[in-house]
Design a protein around this motif. Sequence first.
Motif, PDB file in Angstrom:
ATOM      1  N   GLU A 191      39.972  31.311  43.763  1.00  0.00           N
ATOM      2  CA  GLU A 191      39.547  32.915  43.885  1.00  0.00           C
ATOM      3  C   GLU A 191      38.567  32.422  42.889  1.00  0.00           C
ATOM      4  O   GLU A 191      38.141  30.940  42.028  1.00  0.00           O
ATOM      5  CB  GLU A 191      39.972  33.358  42.921  1.00  0.00           C
ATOM      6  CG  GLU A 191      39.939  34.829  42.365  1.00  0.00           C
ATOM      7  CD  GLU A 191      40.637  34.938  40.782  1.00  0.00           C
ATOM      8  OE1 GLU A 191      40.368  35.958  40.558  1.00  0.00           O
ATOM      9  OE2 GLU A 191      41.768  34.536  40.151  1.00  0.00           O
ATOM     10  N   THR A 195      35.666  32.307  40.012  1.00  0.00           N
ATOM     11  CA  THR A 195      35.883  33.194  39.054  1.00  0.00           C
ATOM     12  C   THR A 195      34.270  33.139  38.185  1.00  0.00           C
ATOM     13  O   THR A 195      34.130  33.948  37.201  1.00  0.00           O
ATOM     14  CB  THR A 195      36.748  32.871  38.151  1.00  0.00           C
ATOM     15  OG1 THR A 195      36.171  31.126  38.112  1.00  0.00           O
ATOM     16  CG2 THR A 195      37.946  32.272  38.790  1.00  0.00           C
ATOM     17  N   ASN A 248      44.695  28.157  48.345  1.00  0.00           N
ATOM     18  CA  ASN A 248      44.803  29.584  47.011  1.00  0.00           C
ATOM     19  C   ASN A 248      43.205  29.396  46.504  1.00  0.00           C
ATOM     20  O   ASN A 248      43.433  28.172  44.954  1.00  0.00           O
ATOM     21  CB  ASN A 248      46.086  29.899  46.528  1.00  0.00           C
ATOM     22  CG  ASN A 248      47.005  29.693  47.430  1.00  0.00           C
ATOM     23  OD1 ASN A 248      47.106  30.272  48.519  1.00  0.00           O
ATOM     24  ND2 ASN A 248      48.398  29.199  47.111  1.00  0.00           N
TER      25      ASN A 248
END
Length: 187
Positions: free
Chosen positions: A145, A147, A143
């Motif tokens: 992301e 940023t 998981n």
Amino acid sequence: ADKVLVYDGAGLGGYAASGRYTDRGFTGSGNTKVDVFLRFDNDQDHGLGIPMPQGRVRVSQLDTADGSLEFIGEDTINHTPRGEEILIKLGQAFDVVGERTQTDFSVDSNRKTMTETIEVTLRNRKDEPVDVIVREAMYRWTNWEITGKTHEFEKQDSRTLHFPVTLAANEKPGHEVKIRYTVRYTW
């Protein structure tokens, strides 16, 4: 066929973590070589369009000075059906280099997050501009992301990003490019 330059600074290839890696030192950064690939489609427009068996492929190039063929590299390919793309690794570029550095890293066990900032520097010493794909694997956890980023990227799969960049010819502004991105992992 197209010549494609790919920089995998972490040197992890297709590595995918089976667990969560929160160790700051678990990062690839030693590879400075930029790989050179020959890319083409296995179709009739490119003189093929037949199932290609697994095996060794040798690549030669016509020498315009005397009309002879020069050996420029070899690789092995997997079974490739017609209509699919074939990539043949020819070797490494002599005059395009890269560096990968981890510039920031933190783990917050209470919030179950880990943040890492990576900087990739590419230099072109050729007398002509080149296109390079910077391949980055999100190897610490499943998981994640992005940023923050300095360049646009293309998501190839659930763990791989490609940052396509063009480097100007040596001795011109832009012959060195710095890509920086921050990734946040959560669990």
